[in-house]
Every structure is written in structure tokens, then in C-alpha cells.
Scaffold this motif. Structure first.
Motif, PDB file in Angstrom:
ATOM      1  N   THR A   1       0.827  -1.206   0.000  1.00 20.53           N
ATOM      2  CA  THR A   1       0.000   0.000   0.000  1.00 20.53           C
ATOM      3  C   THR A   1       0.859   1.253   0.000  1.00 20.53           C
ATOM      4  OG1 THR A   1      -1.715   1.204   1.227  1.00 20.53           O
ATOM      5  CG2 THR A   1      -0.139  -0.045   2.512  1.00 20.53           C
ATOM      6  N   TYR A   2       0.246   2.353  -0.449  1.00 19.87           N
ATOM      7  CA  TYR A   2       0.899   3.658  -0.392  1.00 19.87           C
ATOM      8  C   TYR A   2       0.720   4.316   0.980  1.00 19.87           C
ATOM      9  CZ  TYR A   2       1.123   3.408  -5.511  1.00 19.87           C
ATOM     10  OH  TYR A   2       1.386   3.039  -6.809  1.00 19.87           O
ATOM     11  N   LEU A   3      -0.051   3.701   1.834  1.00 21.86           N
ATOM     12  CA  LEU A   3      -0.344   4.254   3.144  1.00 21.86           C
ATOM     13  C   LEU A   3       0.818   3.982   4.105  1.00 21.86           C
ATOM     14  CD1 LEU A   3      -2.886   5.716   4.284  1.00 21.86           C
ATOM     15  CD2 LEU A   3      -3.531   3.531   5.310  1.00 21.86           C
ATOM     16  N   ILE A   4       1.237   5.004   4.846  1.00 25.49           N
ATOM     17  CA  ILE A   4       2.339   4.890   5.802  1.00 25.49           C
ATOM     18  C   ILE A   4       1.832   5.308   7.175  1.00 25.49           C
ATOM     19  CG2 ILE A   4       4.665   5.669   6.413  1.00 25.49           C
ATOM     20  CD1 ILE A   4       5.065   6.368   3.438  1.00 25.49           C
ATOM     21  N   ASP A   5       1.977   4.413   8.155  1.00 27.70           N
ATOM     22  CA  ASP A   5       1.633   4.763   9.536  1.00 27.70           C
ATOM     23  C   ASP A   5       2.792   5.529  10.153  1.00 27.70           C
ATOM     24  OD1 ASP A   5      -0.594   3.309   9.119  1.00 27.70           O
ATOM     25  OD2 ASP A   5      -0.257   1.817  10.664  1.00 27.70           O
ATOM     26  N   THR A   6       2.478   6.575  10.880  1.00 31.13           N
ATOM     27  CA  THR A   6       3.524   7.317  11.580  1.00 31.13           C
ATOM     28  C   THR A   6       2.980   7.818  12.912  1.00 31.13           C
ATOM     29  OG1 THR A   6       5.086   9.170  11.436  1.00 31.13           O
ATOM     30  CG2 THR A   6       2.936   9.502  10.445  1.00 31.13           C
ATOM     31  N   SER A   7       3.819   7.739  13.937  1.00 32.03           N
ATOM     32  CA  SER A   7       3.432   8.244  15.258  1.00 32.03           C
ATOM     33  C   SER A   7       4.608   8.990  15.871  1.00 32.03           C
ATOM     34  CB  SER A   7       2.987   7.096  16.175  1.00 32.03           C
ATOM     35  OG  SER A   7       4.080   6.234  16.443  1.00 32.03           O
ATOM     36  N   TYR A   8       4.276   9.975  16.686  1.00 33.81           N
ATOM     37  CA  TYR A   8       5.287  10.776  17.377  1.00 33.81           C
ATOM     38  C   TYR A   8       5.012  10.686  18.876  1.00 33.81           C
ATOM     39  CZ  TYR A   8       6.279  12.765  12.797  1.00 33.81           C
ATOM     40  OH  TYR A   8       6.615  12.928  11.474  1.00 33.81           O
ATOM     41  N   THR A   9       5.963  10.169  19.604  1.00 36.19           N
ATOM     42  CA  THR A   9       5.853  10.073  21.060  1.00 36.19           C
ATOM     43  C   THR A   9       6.715  11.165  21.680  1.00 36.19           C
ATOM     44  OG1 THR A   9       5.519   7.680  20.932  1.00 36.19           O
ATOM     45  CG2 THR A   9       6.136   8.589  23.071  1.00 36.19           C
TER      46      THR A   9
END
Length: 560
Positions: free
Chosen positions: A192-200
Motif C-alpha cells: 500500500t501507499y499508506l504509511i503509519d507514523t506516530s510521534y511520542t
């Protein structure tokens, strides 16, 4: 009612539509590139906590009306950090490069799409900015001002994924002044072209007030394509379940602000989109501003208070890829609403589905357009036949109508009564020839939008010299023809077919009106000369089918 008067009204409506897109939409889009960002504005409540993270910002001048502080206060220049590495992400769908300075994307190339239709064309590049400050996407704690870009350290410098691989995680960590630590986690899925990203965000030993925001900066992906002259390109957001396309004229008036439930915010053109998708449901603010040909889109979370040692996480998804309806629907998050066919959306999307349905069987979008045209013509065949028969019968009554006009020329009311009695006697409906035309108008414009906007036709070959159904039809003859740069063979054939169709169609027009109508094929030929060849193909095939239908009607009425 005269059929040709109705037809002329349809033509004029079509010209108005195209004229509006050419003379108003295009200049409005061009204004995006000519607008310079105005003066800095003082920070408001959502940006007052920046000093707890980085050095105290200097006092800003008085706010400029209409501007949001997060956009106006953005730093103008940031020097590249020589210690920052480039992290390469290679998947079956794209190759991305992430800078450790700020964590923005330095490059995002789509492997299944080329920049142009030439044999040696490079891959489609979605990142056109160069400064570390302008790389999409940046996470800041100062409401998007990004006065200082943190230096992240990634746990690896290269990720390569094949179609069979599982999702892979990249972790990047940055330490900010005041003991604040930011850990960025990105999850890449090869399918997929979807990228998960999170900032802690982990606070240090002192209370901390932050204003987290995601910054998306873009330049136009492509320029000068046939579709780009007429279609929207710029910032867009889905807020409170309403699609907002911020066009050039509106953007030139200053920073645009949206507030509420932000489903996604993005930058798009006719074929591609870069989108930010917040994951936690809460009220956010989206600000959009132009600086030269760059567009800054900031999704602000609002003020966050962090106690000493406190930890808070901010989750997003990113989509950098094609605006293909089937892919966007599969991706979810209502990204499919980025494909907006306007008033005719309810008709256009089923037509797009049918176009792809035919393509799955024949493997050629040109042939699929022909089959779709035949299908639409077949659906309207019965009602169009009735209209043609009605016009043929109206033509037979013309001598009688002319006598009535002459006899009652000084009494219009009596003339109309006698004409209606004449129509009733011969069972002729004067509106019969107009109604089928009006019923087909929504379907024509819906298909017009589909053929103009669909990425499926981008660089899609048909046959012979037509190698790109999204580009104008040109046959190269070995010499450069001024302005045209080739012979528009299909467009000329379309004009000829329209002329033949006009000659075969019954007319009840007066001589002056008939002479005006004779110029319609010429007008349409010039109007279509720079249209996508897929649209010209549809119109040409539709004309041929109309000629066939008219020929059959003429034979039937001549025998009657």
C-alpha cells in the motif's frame, strides 16, 4: 420548439463551461505561483508554548489581518545539517528518501508512474521542494513555525521490501532543548501507499506547554499537461465531512483556515495526492498558505500541557500516491472523496467503474471508451429514435407551418393556436426532438469529467499514433508544425463526422439560423483540438453512432 434552438443552447452551455475553466480556473491556479507570503504575525494561544521546547522566539510584529500565526511565523531558511543522513525506503510501489534533519521526505518516487510518456522518462516524483524546512512532512512543537529542525537518529539507513515481505518499522529519535525527547515511528507496508507514523513526546524535568502540528509543504507535481489547464490543483481538506478545495484566487487572498473534525488534509493535482490523516478524533485547525509556488498546509493539534516526565503520543497516517478511485477506496479514510466530479459525481463514478470493467476484459482504454460510448448510446437509442422521428415529421410539416406563419403573421396568438392544432392533427410533438437531447446532457458532462480527470487514461495508449489518451491527439509527420506540433487527425475526423451528421439531421431552422449552425463543426473542431484524445475519441464514436441511427430513421420514415 425548434430542436436546433435547443441544440444551440446546449452548445453554448458547453462553451461556457470550457471557457470558464480556461479563462477563470486556469488563471486562478496560476496565481498560486505568483503570491509571496506576507509579513510575520504575532503568535496566538496555540503557539505560546514554543519557548519550552526551543530557544525563545523573538517577538513578532503585529498580526496581518487574515493570517494565522503558525503560517506567518515560519522560518524562511534553514541550513542543511551535514550530520543528517538520508534514509532510503524501497518498496514495490515507491522509493522514498527521509532526511534525519527534521524527518521530512527528500524524495518520493512512484514506481508505477512516469513523469511523462517518453521512453526514458524518470519516475513520477511527488517531492519538488529542496530546503529541509520545506520537505513534507514535518512534525513541530511550535504550531508549525519550525524555527529549529531537530536532528533525528534512525535505527537504520536503508529498508528494502519485496511484495512478500511483512510490514517493517523505522524508528527515529530526536532530543530537543529542555530535555524533551521525540520518538518517531514509521510503519511501511509493501502492498500500500499508506504509511503509519506516530510521534511520542516525552517531557523532561520541567513543565512544558507545546503546540504540536504537522506541516505539509508542496510544489506542483507536474506542469503543462492537457488536463492541468482545466482541473483543480492545490490544497484540499475534508473537514466536518465537507470537502474544501482551496483554489488559487482564494489562496491569494491570504491564509485560509479550517477548524473542526479533520478527516484528512492534502495537496493534490489531477492525478496524484499527498495526504495527512490524523488518527485521534478531536478538533483541529488546518491552515493553508502560498509562498511563491509552494503551498504550506499545517494541521495543528492545539495547546498541550505536559507535566515533568509526562508522555503523549500523536498518530497519523500518510498517503503519497495516485488518485485512482479503486486504490483510494481500498485505502479508506474517505480518501476517495478527493476524486470530485462535481455536480455529476453520482453519474460519473459508475461510468468510471464501467470504463475499468471494460478495460479488464479488453486491456485497452481506447477500446474501453468505445465500448462505453456504445453502451451509453444503446441506453438512449429508443428515446433518441423517437426524437429523430419527431424531427423528421416536423420537417414534413414545414410547408404547412410556413403558410400558417404567412397567413397569421399579424395575429401571433391565432398563429400559435393554428400551429398547435396542426401538430395535434398530425400527432407531432414539437418538443419531441429536444427532450432526448436534454436527457443526455448530464451523461455527456459526467463522461467528459471522467475522461478528463481519470488517472487510468494517463499515458494509456490506444493505437497507432495515439499513445496517451490523456494528451491531445497529434500525428508527427517529421516536421514541427507551429502551435500544433503535429496533425490532430482524430480531431479532424471528429469534425468531419459532426459535419456529416449535421447534413443528415432534419432541420426546421430558418436560413439565417441554418447558416450559423453550419459553423458548429468548425467551432467544435477548434474547441477540441487541445482536449485529451480520449474525450475526442468518445465524441467521434458518438457521432458515428448518431449518423448510423439517423440513417436508419431516414430509411424508416421514407418508407412510411
Amino acid at each position: 420548439m425548434d430542436m436546433y434552438r435547443a441544440f444551440l443552447a446546449i452548445v453554448l452551455s458547453f462553451i461556457i463551461l470550457i471557457g470558464y475553466q480556461f479563462f477563470f480556473v486556469k488563471p486562478a491556479l496560476q496565481q498560486q505561483g505568483g503570491q509571496q507570503q506576507t509579513q510575520q504575525a504575532e503568535q496566538n494561544k496555540t503557539g505560546t508554548g514554543a519557548s519550552a521546547v526551543e530557544k525563545t522566539a523573538p517577538a513578532a510584529p503585529a498580526a496581518v489581518p487574515g493570517q494565522e500565526p503558525a503560517v506567518a511565523a515560519r522560518a524562511q531558511k534553514v541550513e542543511a545539517n551535514p550530520n543528517a543522513r538520508d534514509i532510503v525506503i524501497d518498496t514495490p510501489l515507491y522509493t522514498a528518501v527521509i532526511s534525519e534533519q527534521g524527518g521530512g521526505f527528500k524524495s518520493f518516487e512512484l514506481k508505477k508512474y512516469k513523469r511523462d510518456n517518453s521512453q526514458n522518462s524518470p519516475l513520477m516524483q511527488l517531492v519538488k521542494t529542496r530546503s529541509p524546512l520545506d520537505l513534507p512532512v514535518l512534525f513541530t512543537l511550535d504550531n508549525g513555525a519550525a524555527e529549529n529542525l531537530p536532528l533525528y537518529r534512525a535505527d537504520r539507513d536503508h529498508i528494502t521490501l519485496s511484495q512478500e515481505d511483512q510490514v517493517t518499522t523505522l524508528t527515529m529519535t530526536a532530543r530537543l532543548p529542555g530535555g524533551v525527547e521525540v520518538t518517531r515511528t514509521l510503519v511501511f507496508d509493501p502492498s500500500t501507499y499508506l504509511i503509519d507514523t506516530s510521534y511520542t513526546v516525552k517531557n523532561g524535568d520541567t513543565p512544558f506547554q507545546a503546540a504540536p502540528a504537522m506541516v505539509l509543504t508542496n510544489k506542483p507535481f507536474t506542469e503543462g499537461t492537457a488536463a492541468s489547464r482545466y482541473m483543480f490543483s492545490g490544497p484540499v481538506a475534508l473537514v466536518n465531512d465537507e470537502l474544501h478545495e482551496i483554489k488559487g484566487k482564494k489562496l491569494s487572498q491570504g491564509v485560509q483556515t479550517l477548524q473542526g473534525n479533520v478527516t484528512w488534509a492534502a495537496y493534490e493535482d489531477n492525478y496524484f495526492i499527498c495526504a495527512l490523516i490524523p488518527q485521534e478524533p478531536t478538533t483541529r485547525m488546518v491552515t493553508m498558505a502560498a509562498s511563491g509556488d509552494k503551498v504550506h498546509t499545517i494541521v495543528a493539534e492545539g495547546v498541550t500541557q505536559l507535566a515533568p516526565g509526562a508522555v503523549q503520543e500523536f498518530k497519523y497516517k500518510m498517503y503519497f500516491g495516485p488518485k485512482k478511485l479503486s486504490i483510494l477506496k481500498e485505502t479508506g479514510y474517505e480518501l476517495s472523496r478527493a476524486i470530485n466530479f462535481g455536480w455529476f459525481d453520482i453519474i460519473a463514478k459508475p461510468m468510471l467503474w464501467l470504463l475499468n470493467f471494460f478495460y479488464d476484459y479488453v486491456g485497452n482504454y481506447g477500446v474501453a471508451i468505445i465500448l462505453l460510448t456504445v453502451l451509453i448510446k444503446g441506453i438512449f437509442w429508443p428515446i433518441t429514435s423517437k426524437g429523430m422521428k419527431s424531427m423528421k415529421n416536423m420537417q414534413k410539416l414545414q410547408p404547412k407551418v410556413a403558410k400558417l406563419k404567412e397567413k397569421y403573421k399579424d395575429d401571433p396568438q391565432r398563429m400559435n393556436q393554428e400551429m398547435m392544432a396542426l401538430y395535434k392533427t398530425y400527432k407531432v410533438n414539437p418538443l419531441g426532438g429536444c427532450l432526448p437531447m436534454f436527457l443526455q446532457i448530464p451523461f455527456f458532462f459526467a463522461l467528459y469529467k471522467v475522461l478528463l480527470m481519470s488517472i487510468e487514461l494517463r499515458h494509456a495508449p490506444f493505437m497507432l499514433w495515439i499513445t496517451d489518451l490523456s494528451a491531445p491527439d497529434r500525428l508527427w509527420i517529421g516536421i514541427d508544425i507551429p502551435v500544433l506540433h503535429g496533425i490532430p487527425v482524430l480531431t479532424l475526423l471528429m469534425g468531419a463526422s459532426m459535419y456529416l451528421q449535421q447534413k443528415m439531421t432534419p432541420t426546421t431552422a430558418d436560413p439565417t439560423q441554418a447558416k450559423i449552425m453550419q459553423w458548429l463543426p468548425v467551432l467544435f473542431t477548434f474547441m477540441f483540438i487541445n482536449f485529451a484524445s480520449g474525450l475526442v475519441l468518445y465524441w467521434f464514436v458518438n457521432n458515428l453512432l448518431s449518423i448510423l441511427q439517423q440513417q436508419l430513421i431516414n430509411r424508416q420514415t421514407s418508407k412510411a
